[in-house]
Motif scaffolding. Structure first.
Motif, PDB file in Angstrom:
ATOM      1  N   ARG A 173      27.457  48.360  33.791  1.00 22.52           N
ATOM      2  CA  ARG A 173      26.738  48.122  35.003  1.00 22.52           C
ATOM      3  C   ARG A 173      27.627  47.865  36.360  1.00 22.52           C
ATOM      4  NH1 ARG A 173      24.373  42.216  34.441  1.00 22.52           N
ATOM      5  NH2 ARG A 173      26.290  41.190  34.100  1.00 22.52           N
ATOM      6  N   ILE A 196      35.933  45.765  25.854  1.00 19.15           N
ATOM      7  CA  ILE A 196      34.960  44.471  25.902  1.00 19.15           C
ATOM      8  C   ILE A 196      34.104  44.254  24.800  1.00 19.15           C
ATOM      9  CG2 ILE A 196      33.373  42.927  27.074  1.00 19.15           C
ATOM     10  CD1 ILE A 196      34.631  43.811  29.580  1.00 19.15           C
ATOM     11  N   VAL A 232      35.968  43.820  21.738  1.00 18.41           N
ATOM     12  CA  VAL A 232      36.324  42.348  21.702  1.00 18.41           C
ATOM     13  C   VAL A 232      35.288  41.384  21.031  1.00 18.41           C
ATOM     14  CG1 VAL A 232      36.739  40.354  23.103  1.00 18.41           C
ATOM     15  CG2 VAL A 232      38.131  42.384  23.569  1.00 18.41           C
ATOM     16  N   LEU A 233      34.068  41.848  21.419  1.00 15.08           N
ATOM     17  CA  LEU A 233      32.968  41.200  21.130  1.00 15.08           C
ATOM     18  C   LEU A 233      32.684  41.325  19.698  1.00 15.08           C
ATOM     19  CD1 LEU A 233      30.506  41.527  24.246  1.00 15.08           C
ATOM     20  CD2 LEU A 233      31.602  39.264  23.121  1.00 15.08           C
ATOM     21  N   MET A 251      35.080  39.338  17.992  1.00 15.79           N
ATOM     22  CA  MET A 251      34.813  37.878  18.035  1.00 15.79           C
ATOM     23  C   MET A 251      33.663  37.359  17.135  1.00 15.79           C
ATOM     24  SD  MET A 251      34.830  36.964  22.023  1.00 15.79           S
ATOM     25  CE  MET A 251      33.923  35.498  21.830  1.00 15.79           C
ATOM     26  N   TYR A 271      26.538  33.821  20.773  1.00 15.71           N
ATOM     27  CA  TYR A 271      26.204  32.955  22.012  1.00 15.71           C
ATOM     28  C   TYR A 271      25.493  31.497  21.619  1.00 15.71           C
ATOM     29  CZ  TYR A 271      26.767  37.055  25.290  1.00 15.71           C
ATOM     30  OH  TYR A 271      26.982  37.895  26.167  1.00 15.71           O
ATOM     31  N   ASN A 290      28.371  29.424  20.709  1.00 15.68           N
ATOM     32  CA  ASN A 290      29.031  28.927  21.818  1.00 15.68           C
ATOM     33  C   ASN A 290      28.339  28.028  22.959  1.00 15.68           C
ATOM     34  OD1 ASN A 290      31.569  30.399  21.155  1.00 15.68           O
ATOM     35  ND2 ASN A 290      30.955  32.085  22.433  1.00 15.68           N
ATOM     36  N   LEU A 291      27.141  28.027  22.831  1.00 11.58           N
ATOM     37  CA  LEU A 291      26.380  27.160  23.694  1.00 11.58           C
ATOM     38  C   LEU A 291      26.577  25.705  23.732  1.00 11.58           C
ATOM     39  CD1 LEU A 291      22.814  28.829  23.838  1.00 11.58           C
ATOM     40  CD2 LEU A 291      24.256  28.443  25.729  1.00 11.58           C
ATOM     41  N   HIS A 313      23.889  45.015  27.682  1.00 12.91           N
ATOM     42  CA  HIS A 313      24.675  43.831  27.302  1.00 12.91           C
ATOM     43  C   HIS A 313      23.681  42.710  27.292  1.00 12.91           C
ATOM     44  CE1 HIS A 313      28.819  44.636  28.412  1.00 12.91           C
ATOM     45  NE2 HIS A 313      28.149  45.657  28.764  1.00 12.91           N
ATOM     46  N   ILE A 314      24.026  41.754  26.265  1.00 11.53           N
ATOM     47  CA  ILE A 314      23.095  40.640  26.197  1.00 11.53           C
ATOM     48  C   ILE A 314      23.513  39.606  27.137  1.00 11.53           C
ATOM     49  CG2 ILE A 314      22.244  38.769  24.575  1.00 11.53           C
ATOM     50  CD1 ILE A 314      21.783  41.541  23.520  1.00 11.53           C
ATOM     51  N   THR A 315      22.508  39.225  27.998  1.00  8.21           N
ATOM     52  CA  THR A 315      22.672  38.180  29.081  1.00  8.21           C
ATOM     53  C   THR A 315      21.708  36.907  28.969  1.00  8.21           C
ATOM     54  OG1 THR A 315      21.292  39.219  30.697  1.00  8.21           O
ATOM     55  CG2 THR A 315      23.481  40.158  30.732  1.00  8.21           C
ATOM     56  N   LEU A 316      22.435  35.890  29.779  1.00  9.82           N
ATOM     57  CA  LEU A 316      21.671  34.518  29.729  1.00  9.82           C
ATOM     58  C   LEU A 316      20.716  34.697  30.748  1.00  9.82           C
ATOM     59  CD1 LEU A 316      24.473  34.127  28.123  1.00  9.82           C
ATOM     60  CD2 LEU A 316      23.733  31.719  28.196  1.00  9.82           C
ATOM     61  N   LEU A 326      28.405  27.666  32.853  1.00  5.33           N
ATOM     62  CA  LEU A 326      27.192  28.349  31.924  1.00  5.33           C
ATOM     63  C   LEU A 326      26.138  28.994  33.046  1.00  5.33           C
ATOM     64  CD1 LEU A 326      26.023  29.192  29.340  1.00  5.33           C
ATOM     65  CD2 LEU A 326      24.456  27.115  29.504  1.00  5.33           C
ATOM     66  N   VAL A 345      27.608  31.942  34.742  1.00  3.59           N
ATOM     67  CA  VAL A 345      27.309  33.341  34.315  1.00  3.59           C
ATOM     68  C   VAL A 345      26.040  33.719  33.804  1.00  3.59           C
ATOM     69  CG1 VAL A 345      29.565  33.327  33.157  1.00  3.59           C
ATOM     70  CG2 VAL A 345      28.018  32.415  31.620  1.00  3.59           C
ATOM     71  N   ALA A 373      33.412  30.305  30.453  1.00  6.93           N
ATOM     72  CA  ALA A 373      32.038  30.589  29.881  1.00  6.93           C
ATOM     73  C   ALA A 373      31.861  32.113  30.065  1.00  6.93           C
ATOM     74  CB  ALA A 373      31.256  30.265  30.998  1.00  6.93           C
ATOM     75  N   ASP A 376      33.210  33.366  26.802  1.00  6.82           N
ATOM     76  CA  ASP A 376      32.099  32.983  25.612  1.00  6.82           C
ATOM     77  C   ASP A 376      31.135  33.702  25.559  1.00  6.82           C
ATOM     78  OD1 ASP A 376      33.760  31.350  24.199  1.00  6.82           O
ATOM     79  OD2 ASP A 376      32.925  29.292  25.113  1.00  6.82           O
ATOM     80  N   PHE A 377      30.611  34.079  26.752  1.00  8.06           N
ATOM     81  CA  PHE A 377      29.367  34.949  27.071  1.00  8.06           C
ATOM     82  C   PHE A 377      29.530  36.258  27.529  1.00  8.06           C
ATOM     83  CE2 PHE A 377      28.367  30.385  27.162  1.00  8.06           C
ATOM     84  CZ  PHE A 377      27.578  30.116  26.041  1.00  8.06           C
ATOM     85  N   ASN A 378      30.670  36.730  27.213  1.00  7.66           N
ATOM     86  CA  ASN A 378      31.005  38.263  27.449  1.00  7.66           C
ATOM     87  C   ASN A 378      30.794  38.481  29.293  1.00  7.66           C
ATOM     88  OD1 ASN A 378      32.122  40.779  26.918  1.00  7.66           O
ATOM     89  ND2 ASN A 378      29.763  41.435  26.016  1.00  7.66           N
ATOM     90  N   LYS A 379      31.112  37.946  29.861  1.00  5.41           N
ATOM     91  CA  LYS A 379      31.217  38.209  31.634  1.00  5.41           C
ATOM     92  C   LYS A 379      32.480  38.649  32.093  1.00  5.41           C
ATOM     93  CE  LYS A 379      26.735  37.164  31.659  1.00  5.41           C
ATOM     94  NZ  LYS A 379      25.691  38.374  31.892  1.00  5.41           N
ATOM     95  N   ASP A 401      32.678  38.332  35.652  1.00  6.78           N
ATOM     96  CA  ASP A 401      32.998  36.934  36.224  1.00  6.78           C
ATOM     97  C   ASP A 401      34.188  36.363  36.287  1.00  6.78           C
ATOM     98  OD1 ASP A 401      29.976  36.553  36.867  1.00  6.78           O
ATOM     99  OD2 ASP A 401      29.636  36.304  34.921  1.00  6.78           O
ATOM    100  N   ASP A 404      42.110  37.564  20.062  1.00  6.94           N
ATOM    101  CA  ASP A 404      42.702  38.755  19.351  1.00  6.94           C
ATOM    102  C   ASP A 404      43.860  39.350  19.798  1.00  6.94           C
ATOM    103  OD1 ASP A 404      41.019  39.758  21.478  1.00  6.94           O
ATOM    104  OD2 ASP A 404      40.451  41.299  19.799  1.00  6.94           O
TER     105      ASP A 404
END
Lengths: 208, 579
Positions: free
Chosen positions: A18, A29, A32-33, A36, A62, A65-66, A175-178, A196, A199, B61, B64-67, B70, B93
């Motif tokens: 996006r 990315i 990476v995830l 991770m 997530y 990590n919160l 993507h998983i977003t918050l 937090l 993002v 952040a 941690d939240f894959n942004k 950002d 990594d």
């Protein structure tokens, strides 16, 4: 923003990220995830299975990590080093991933322990409560029971915030977003870090 | 280096000062620049590190939240820092999560990134790595890359300043040192100039000018003192030289005078030698003359002239009746017999007296010859006669015979046949008499019972004759062997110390030699006279004037008896003061 020319060669026929982000970057990315979230071993799965597995893992990551970005009200912890209790209601693949991730991790000086409760239970103790989408459908009134308990509620349903949840993990463009309901957080006396919020998609919906 | 050594003092001082200044300035500039650049680098690291921490902290952040977007937006805030050319956010990594590159900047070369906090300088860039953490948990690493243009600009500015400062300072140093070095170099150059003029012109009266009271002043003072001393010594030397010349002239005069006096003295000494010689030789012969005279006297005493007078008186008394008296008177008749007995009695002593008179005559003749010979020194006439050496020896033995006979000395003659050869008879005779006389005395002093005197004559080689007189008497100690020929040396109480000396001189004059040999005290002695048969090679000797011989005799005496004897005769010889 352009990617560095040296990295442009990685461009592949992968799904477009996006906001015009380069596909190479997106792929990286993702990789990476994966790492991770679950360490090694999943790279050989088939694409669909991998993506599916990735979603559970990402959500589990997530969730773990919160606690770094959350301040619970005073008295939420018995001791300064009391563990953060992460509770999962009912069955969820996400919950299956968590034990691997939390092993050995210390966040703000606290361990994270996973507590699984049966579907329909609404525990008033613990610090984070994950409500899987299925459980949300099954017992829509769950969230109302947890209001003002100082528990950070996290869900994965489209109406989760509307029903009074504080953080919703949703899939947007692969993507998983918050999504964050700050009003609900305020009510629960939970302070969320500005990082937090930075993002997240912040909603100020009226909690029901 | 040699060329530097040969530089003038001024140049040397200038070069030293300039070199020192340059080095000091360079070191100072380099020190300051290094210090500043190091400080600058440290500040830069600090600044970039702070930035990295701030920016990194804002990306937690996002990680941690894959942004990633950002994260990139956060990094974009670095636009405000023109030094930062690039930034990366790395995940744990090692993958790159987000990247920033300044507009228009070339991406800097990558360096191996690290998870640890560190920084690294390359020639063009500074790389700073800082860990990113959230809630006490590492989430990644941020890498900021700053270019070092500022540092380089600063470096070149310093280089420029250094060159400028160096140039200006060196100019100032040159100007100052050219002026100040005179304080040191001028006195030295002045001193050198004075020293050179002294060396070239040998004028020690010049003086260097004292310009200060430091070490240079002391040097000049010392130099002047030295000059003064040299000058003084020079003057003293000159004076000494002058007085020395005067004294040399004076002494030379004295010496000339002394020499003249010495000549006179030596002549007198020669005369004395001659007189001694005559006395000695005449003395030797007089001994024999005395003996002969005594004997004649005794024989004459034995004559009884009284009886003859009585007979003569009787005859005169009876002159008128002599036949009567002779034939009838009893006393007259005995008279012829008495006369005949008287005649016999008178004839007997005459027989004894005549040879004595002959010997006496011979001795007197020898004495006359001795005197004549000494006179001959003065008129340089030598008489060379060809004679038999054995005859001459017999004569000598004869002269000594009366002394030898009562001494119970066995005289052994060992005569080989030698031809008659020319010789100065009386010189040879004199030597032989002398040798025999010496042997006689040596035997007198000996306690040996069999006293022997061997007289040996024989040829030696083709041209020489050897006459040896050998006794077994008292002998001669080794230390005296050489001294016995010295004038005035004698071991006898009544000796003159002249016989052997004059004998040796005479032998030499005849082209021969006189040599003494003895095994030591009590072992006897042997004296050998060697004479040439022919007169060849002796003409020089014989041609010598009497005066010359006398002079040599005197010289020998002077040589051998040390100056004390002469000084006694003539006190002038004794040096009054050394020159």
């Amino acid at each position: 923003m352009r990617a560095p020319p040296g990295k442009a060669g990685l461009r592949r026929s992968l799904p477009e990220g996006r906001n015009g982000r380069g596909p190479g970057k997106a792929r990286r990315i993702l990789c990476v995830l994966w790492v991770m979230a679950m360490g090694s071993g999943f790279g050989t799965l088939e694409a669909t299975a991998a993506e599916l597995a990735s979603e559970y893992q990402v959500k589990a990551a997530y969730l773990v990590n919160l606690p770094k970005y959350v301040n619970w009200p005073a008295g939420a912890f018995a001791e300064t080093n009391s563990p953060v209790v992460l509770t999962v209601v009912g069955e969820s693949k996400v919950a299956d991933e968590i034990p691997m991730i939390i092993e050995g991790r210390i966040v703000n000086g606290r361990r994270i322990i996973l507590k699984r409760v049966a579907s329909g239970d609404a525990p008033r103790e613990g610090h984070i409560l994950f409500v899987p989408a299925a459980e949300q459908k099954r017992s829509p009134g769950l969230l109302s029971k947890l209001r003002d308990t100082g528990i950070l509620t996290v869900g994965e349903s489209d109406d989760f915030l509307e029903r009074g949840g504080i953080i919703n993990l949703v899939r947007r463009d692969q993507h998983i977003t918050l999504e964050v309901n700050v009003t609900a957080a305020d009510k629960a006396q939970i302070t969320l870090s500005s990082k937090l919020l930075g993002v997240s998609k912040v909603e100020k919906g009226n909690p029901k | 280096m040699t060329s530097f050594h040969n530089l003038s003092l001024r140049r040397k001082l200038t070069v030293i000062i300039m070199l020192t200044s340059t080095l000091v300035l360079l070191l100072a500039c380099a020190g300051f620049a290094t210090f500043d650049l190091l400080g600058f680098r440290r500040e830069m690291v600090q600044m970039v590190s702070s930035l990295a921490e701030v920016v990194g902290n804002n990306t937690t952040a996002a990680i941690d939240f894959n942004k990633p977007l950002d994260a990139m937006q956060t990094l974009t805030a670095l636009r405000g820092e023109p030094k930062i050319v690039a930034a990366h956010v790395h995940t744990l990594d090692g993958g790159t999560f987000a990247t920033y590159l300044r507009e228009g900047a070339q991406p800097p070369p990558e360096v191996p990134h690290s998870l640890q906090s560190r920084h690294e300088f390359t020639a063009t860039h500074l790389y700073v790595f800082r860990p990113i953490a959230q809630g006490g948990e590492r989430v990644g690493t941020i890498e900021l890359i700053a270019d070092l243009k500022d540092l380089q600009v600063r470096f070149w500015r310093y280089a420029g300043i250094t060159v400028l400062v160096l140039g200006v300072s060196l100019l100032a140093a040159f100007a100052l040192s050219s002026w100040l070095q005179k304080l040191v170099s001028d006195p030295i150059l002045h001193l050198a100039q004075v020293a050179r003029s002294v060396a070239i012109e040998k004028d020690y009266s010049v003086r260097a000018v004292e310009q200060s009271d430091d070490e240079l002043g002391q040097l000049v003072k010392g130099f002047n003192t030295m000059l003064f001393q040299i000058q003084t010594r020079d003057a003293a030397l000159l004076a000494a030289q002058t007085s020395l010349e005067e004294r040399v002239v004076e002494r030379t005069g004295e010496l000339v005078k002394t020499h003249a006096q010495l000549l006179v003295v030596s002549r007198e000494a020669g005369m004395a030698t001659v007189a001694t010689s005559i006395l000695h030789n005449v003395g030797n012969v007089l001994n024999s003359v005395n003996v002969s005279a005594d004997r004649i006297l005794e024989k004459v005493r034995q004559l009884k002239p009284a009886s003859l007078v009585k007979v003569a008186a009787l005859l005169r008394e009876h002159a008128k009746d002599l036949p009567e008296y002779l034939s009838h008177d009893p006393r007259g008749r005995e008279l012829p017999g008495y006369l005949s007995a008287l005649a016999d009695q008178l004839a007997d002593p005459q027989k004894d007296i005549l040879p004595e008179v002959a010997a006496l005559r011979k001795n007197v003749e020898h004495i006359r010859e001795i005197v004549r010979m000494q006179q001959g020194y003065t008129n340089a006439s030598d008489v060379w006669e060809t004679l038999s050496i054995t005859d001459l020896m017999e004569d000598a033995i004869g002269i000594n015979a009366d002394d030898l006979a009562p001494r119970k000395v066995e005289l052994i003659r060992e005569f080989s046949a030698v031809p008659a050869f020319p010789m100065e008879k009386h010189k040879v005779l004199q030597i032989l008499i002398n040798l025999l006389s010496n042997a006689k005395h040596a035997l007198d002093a000996s306690r040996a019972s069999d006293r022997k005197l061997i007289v040996r004559i024989g040829p030696h080689g083709e041209n020489r004759v050897r006459i040896s007189v050998i006794d077994n008497g008292m002998g001669i100690p080794a230390e005296n062997l050489t001294r016995i020929f010295q004038h005035g040396f004698t071991t006898r109480a009544g000796g003159h110390g002249f016989g052997l000396h004059s004998g040796a001189v005479a032998a030499q004059e005849m082209g021969g030699s006189l040599i003494a040999r003895s095994e030591g005290p009590g072992m006897g002695a042997e004296f050998t006279l060697e004479l040439p048969i022919s007169r060849q090679g002796r003409s020089v000797c014989t041609a010598e004037s009497g005066a010359e011989v006398m002079r040599r005799v005197a010289e020998n005496g002077a040589d051998r008896n040390a100056r004390g004897a002469i000084a006694l005769v003539n006190p002038i010889l004794a040096p009054s003061s050394p020159i």
